[in-house]
Design an enzyme around this catalytic site. Structure first.
Site, PDB file in Angstrom:
ATOM      1  N   LYS A  28       0.906  -1.209   0.197  1.00  0.00           N
ATOM      2  CA  LYS A  28       0.007   0.008  -0.083  1.00  0.00           C
ATOM      3  C   LYS A  28       0.993   1.489  -0.250  1.00  0.00           C
ATOM      4  CE  LYS A  28      -2.917   0.655   3.452  1.00  0.00           C
ATOM      5  NZ  LYS A  28      -3.062   1.914   4.127  1.00  0.00           N
ATOM      6  N   ARG A  33       2.992   5.941  -3.244  1.00  0.00           N
ATOM      7  CA  ARG A  33       3.985   6.720  -3.784  1.00  0.00           C
ATOM      8  C   ARG A  33       4.074   6.577  -5.308  1.00  0.00           C
ATOM      9  NH1 ARG A  33       4.305   5.654   1.364  1.00  0.00           N
ATOM     10  NH2 ARG A  33       5.751   6.949   2.712  1.00  0.00           N
ATOM     11  N   GLY A 101      -4.832   8.072   5.607  1.00  0.00           N
ATOM     12  CA  GLY A 101      -4.129   9.005   6.182  1.00  0.00           C
ATOM     13  C   GLY A 101      -2.867   9.277   5.417  1.00  0.00           C
ATOM     14  N   ASP A 327       2.014  -0.517  11.943  1.00  0.00           N
ATOM     15  CA  ASP A 327       0.795  -1.207  11.481  1.00  0.00           C
ATOM     16  C   ASP A 327       0.465  -2.671  12.023  1.00  0.00           C
ATOM     17  OD1 ASP A 327      -0.070   1.060  10.225  1.00  0.00           O
ATOM     18  OD2 ASP A 327       0.918   0.638   8.562  1.00  0.00           O
ATOM     19  N   ARG A 403      -7.281  -2.636   9.955  1.00  0.00           N
ATOM     20  CA  ARG A 403      -6.343  -3.600  10.752  1.00  0.00           C
ATOM     21  C   ARG A 403      -7.095  -4.083  11.913  1.00  0.00           C
ATOM     22  NH1 ARG A 403      -2.438  -3.327   7.240  1.00  0.00           N
ATOM     23  NH2 ARG A 403      -1.810  -1.288   6.311  1.00  0.00           N
TER      24      ARG A 403
END
Length: 450
Positions: A28, A33, A101, A327, A403
């Site tokens: 992700k 990016r 985010g 994460d 998550r």
């Protein structure tokens, strides 16, 4: 209601052995990016293996709104015709970043030093998250930001018409903040410098170098000093996105706690700034092996095999490791519940300001499943019950957090009684194939009656 439709209550039951190959989605962080940097290059960037979750698709739509041409050619295959550094057009409508985010903060950085105005929003979870950590350093370039109380979305940014280079020391370990400042620095003259006390994921620096930017990282007494030379012409690239280690964490951790399991996850990104979970699991006694190590697109990758590990022990997770696995703490806490002894996870305050307060969310849900959990402002501690001894039998809250939802479903696969998540809908933001992939491996997942 879920962020993207009606709530989907889902139940996980004690699983048979998980077997087979888990082809998890593309990374992700790298997918975000690739789209943003492709939009800031001159010419066509080709991307394969792009994660097609809602978060990344929202970023693709945002790049289109800023004037880039973003085209899907097949599953995971995309192209981006960029407009160059400083070439963003002013969007005609509000930029909706959904649940991401990463997406909103990186996009804010990318447009912050162009003389345009853009308004950003997101779902209920994203609108509750602090943006001051990004808009404060962007203000040093000359960017103006106006948002809701507490620096929250919706928020309007007015880009700096004559940006100044910045020398910024990050007050927290955050790859999002570092990346936003570096992206803003692309369209500022001279050198923009970011110093961080602890190394965070470095996908931005690696990919910027690949696109032709001059980025130098030095280890100093103050920490890691990253220097970017501004106003380069970014050259389009061909990017093969490795599979996401944060998504791989779920089938890997499930295999470790479900008896008889043996799962192979191929082509996993093993960037050292992202691989803290796997180091931690091995220290706990997990049966993990890395096969066929190689490098693809400047990122280290390997095939990861995970086998059932009934003798795992609780450990003290080093606080300095937190940035490399931030994460993964929710699903690690599930593994810790199935290990023997105490697992202490300090240095995790950043979990308080993710899609949800992840420390509180996991503590509440695990307690409901019969696990003793202690928490402080920047740590939490799991008192493990040993393999197969988690009672389960709870309805847990996802809190609009993908998550958290997946972690409790993994918990249910090894618990004595089923575990239900009140809304599995947010899983689509990062791992849209989670349910069919886990079911194919042998997991028992089902939509529950509302």
């Amino acid at each position: 209601m879920s962020a993207h439709g009606p709530a989907r209550k889902m139940t996980a039951r004690t699983s048979l052995p998980l077997k087979g190959q888990a082809d998890v989605p593309g990374d992700k962080s790298i997918s975000h990016r690739a789209l943003i940097f492709g939009a800031m290059a001159v010419g066509e960037t080709r991307i394969t293996g792009l994660l097609e979750g809602e978060d990344v698709l929202d970023t693709g739509r945002a790049m289109t709104a800023f004037g880039a041409e973003v085209v899907q050619h097949g599953p995971g295959e995309w192209s981006v015709h960029g407009v160059g550094v400083g070439g963003f057009a002013e969007p005609e409508d509000v930029i909706d970043c959904g649940n991401s985010g990463t997406g909103v903060r990186l996009i804010m950085g990318a447009m912050a030093t162009s003389p345009i105005t853009a308004t950003f929003t997101g779902d209920a979870s994203l609108r509750s998250r602090p943006m001051g950590r990004v808009t404060d350093p962007l203000a040093l370039f000359g960017t103006q930001a106006v948002g809701r109380e507490g620096g929250r979305l919706p928020m309007t940014l007015v880009g700096a018409a004559e940006p100044l280079p910045v020398d910024y020391v990050t007050p927290m370990a955050s790859a999002q903040v570092k990346s936003a400042v570096l992206l803003a620095g692309l369209n500022a003259p001279g050198q923009t410098v970011v110093t961080e006390a602890a190394a965070t994921r470095d996908h931005t620096e690696r990919m910027l170098r690949g696109f032709g930017a001059e980025v130098v990282t030095e280890k100093t007494e103050a920490g890691y000093r990253i220097t970017l030379t501004g106003q380069p012409e970014l050259k389009p690239q061909t990017i093969a996105v490795p599979r996401d280690p944060s998504s791989a964490a779920f089938p890997v951790c499930a295999a470790l706690i479900v008896p008889g399991s043996d799962v192979l996850v191929p082509n996993i990104g093993l960037n050292p700034t992202r691989a803290g979970l796997f180091t931690t699991l091995q220290e706990m006694g997990a049966d993990l092996s890395f096969e066929n190590p190689r490098e693809e697109g400047g990122e280290p990758v390997a095939d990861l095999r995970a086998r059932y590990s009934p003798d795992m022990k609780g450990i003290e997770v080093p606080a300095e490791r937190a940035p490399s696995m931030i994460d993964e703490y929710p699903v690690l806490s599930v593994v810790a519940a199935n290990a023997c002894g105490v697992t202490h996870m300090p240095g995790t305050h950043e979990l308080r300001v993710k899609e949800s307060d992840r420390i509180d969310a996991m503590a509440v849900g695990l307690r409901a499943c019969g696990v003793e959990v202690e928490e402080s402002e920047d740590s939490f501690t799991i008192h493990g019950l040993g393999a197969g001894n988690v009672p389960g039998g709870a309805l847990t809250e996802a809190r609009l957090d993908h998550r958290i939802a997946m972690s409790f479903l993994i918990c249910g696969m090894a618990a004595k009684k089923p575990v239900t998540v009140d809304d599995a809908g947010p899983i689509a933001t990062s791992f849209p194939i989670f349910e069919p992939l886990m079911t194919t491996l042998g997991a028992s997942l089902s939509l529950a009656n509302s």
